[in-house]
Design an enzyme around this catalytic site. Structure first.
Site, short mmCIF file in Angstrom:
data_model
loop_
_atom_site.label_atom_id
_atom_site.label_comp_id
_atom_site.label_asym_id
_atom_site.label_seq_id
_atom_site.Cartn_x
_atom_site.Cartn_y
_atom_site.Cartn_z
N GLU A 35 -1.88 9.83 -1.76
CA GLU A 35 -0.91 10.64 -1.00
C GLU A 35 -0.34 9.91 0.22
OE1 GLU A 35 -2.60 14.67 -0.45
OE2 GLU A 35 -3.50 14.18 -2.40
N GLY A 36 -1.08 8.90 0.71
CA GLY A 36 -0.53 8.09 1.81
C GLY A 36 0.72 7.37 1.33
N HIS A 37 0.62 6.71 0.16
CA HIS A 37 1.80 6.03 -0.40
C HIS A 37 2.89 7.05 -0.70
CE1 HIS A 37 -1.53 3.26 -1.83
NE2 HIS A 37 -0.75 2.43 -1.17
N GLN A 61 -3.97 -12.47 -0.32
CA GLN A 61 -4.50 -11.80 0.86
C GLN A 61 -5.97 -11.41 0.72
OE1 GLN A 61 -1.41 -8.61 0.43
NE2 GLN A 61 -3.01 -7.28 1.19
N LYS A 184 -6.80 8.42 3.88
CA LYS A 184 -6.64 8.11 2.45
C LYS A 184 -6.55 6.60 2.27
CE LYS A 184 -5.12 12.42 0.95
NZ LYS A 184 -5.40 13.18 -0.24
N SER A 186 -6.99 3.46 -1.14
CA SER A 186 -7.36 3.16 -2.52
C SER A 186 -8.85 2.80 -2.59
CB SER A 186 -6.53 1.99 -3.05
OG SER A 186 -5.17 2.27 -2.87
N ARG A 187 -9.40 2.27 -1.51
CA ARG A 187 -10.81 1.83 -1.50
C ARG A 187 -11.78 3.02 -1.46
NH1 ARG A 187 -8.68 -2.92 1.32
NH2 ARG A 187 -9.19 -4.68 0.00
O1 PAF Z 1 -0.67 -2.70 2.68
C1 PAF Z 1 -0.67 -3.19 1.52
O2 PAF Z 1 -0.87 -2.47 0.54
C2 PAF Z 1 -0.46 -4.68 1.34
O3 PAF Z 1 -1.06 -5.40 2.37
C3 PAF Z 1 1.03 -5.05 1.20
C4 PAF Z 1 1.81 -4.75 2.47
C5 PAF Z 1 1.63 -4.30 0.03
C6 PAF Z 1 1.15 -6.56 0.93
O4 PAF Z 1 0.48 -6.91 -0.23
#
Ligand code: PAF
Length: 280
Positions: A35-37, A61, A184, A186-187
């Site tokens: 829901e954050g996204h 990353q 919220k 994904s982890r």
């Molecule tokens: O916040 C994220 O999900 C990631 O760090 C991003 C900004 C999509 C870059 O991979």
């Protein structure tokens, strides 16, 4: 909604929209949307004509001992969430599409990435900056939407856009929480039932810090101590950091004044969770 996997077709489509005078928004993600996204997508949809969501689990990353392979992925579920949110394009490239065999360039920065998550994840922000720069070139949107949960990431991206003259407006959006206050992420799916219960300690401890500030406390060290003491009451919590920093420079401060970021990272079992408060 289309799911595009190549840089060329995605860039061509966005250029075509812009030539028609349309406002295009980018919501960069690593997928496994929650829901954050969805709140970022909804805001992007409200404020623009077209919305592109990028879904790319960016290997650059993740450090060598981090959870790249275990990172949750579910494109069908993500596509359903995007479709429901009125997204026009999902950009879902392969690693090879993003990083060719001779790839050797990076975007990096001094100072802002040094503390907080950058201290415990040394290559993380270089990877974020590199992929976000590439996304801004591939998808030349007028606006990009990022969550404030990753407050240091947001500060770094804002700085990068200013320093490197990217022609894009960065919009920071509030943290979305579960009913019990857990931010919220994904982890959160990695947490066992017991860990999930104890994970509320992050938000509760930040609340304690904020209560002290609202009662007039300005001493950053005392606020850090209040948050640390509260986190330490939780048997499964292992503190990575508790910091009170300037939101502009991400450097530690002694007194709470101006734009302040109170940021914490805590392992609940083996899952590292972050949360924060921004005082503007
Ligand atoms: O916040 C994220 O999900 C990631 O760090 C991003 C900004 C999509 C870059 O991979």
């Amino acid at each position: 909604m289309e799911i595009l996997t190549t840089i060329k077709e995605t860039r061509d489509k966005v250029k075509e929209w812009k030539a028609q005078g349309l406002k295009v928004a980018l919501v960069p993600t690593m997928g496994y949307l929650h829901e954050g996204h969805r709140s970022l997508i909804d805001r992007a949809h409200k404020e623009n004509d077209k919305v592109v969501v990028s879904i790319f689990v960016n290997p650059m990353q993740f450090g060598p001992n981090e959870d790249l392979d275990a990172y949750p992925r579910d494109l069908d579920r993500d596509a359903a969430i995007c479709e429901a949110g009125g997204v026009d394009i999902i950009f879902h490239p392969s690693v090879e599409e993003m990083y060719g065999p001779d790839f050797q360039s990076y975007a990096d920065m001094h100072v802002l990435p040094e503390k907080l998550c950058g201290a415990s994840r040394p290559v993380h922000f270089r990877g974020v900056q590199t992929v976000v720069s590439k996304l801004f070139h591939i998808i030349p949107a007028q606006r990009a939407y990022f969550g404030q949960k990753d407050a240091q990431q947001l500060a770094i991206i804002r700085r990068m856009v200013i320093d490197m003259d990217f022609d894009i407006e960065i919009i920071g959006c509030p943290i979305i929480r579960e009913d019990d206050g857990l931010a919220k992420s994904s982890r959160n799916t990695y947490l066992s039932e017991e860990e999930r219960k104890q994970a509320v300690i992050l938000n509760q401890s930040l609340n304690k810090g904020m209560e002290a500030i609202e009662a007039g406390e300005k001493d950053a060290a005392k606020i850090k101590q209040i948050i640390t003491d509260n986190l330490n009451t939780c048997p499964l919590a292992k503190i990575d950091y508790v910091e009170v920093v300037s939101f502009d420079t991400i450097q530690p401060i002694e007194k709470v004044e101006g734009a302040v970021l109170i940021a914490i990272a805590v392992y609940i079992g083996t899952t590292r969770l972050i949360d924060n408060r921004i005082i503007l």
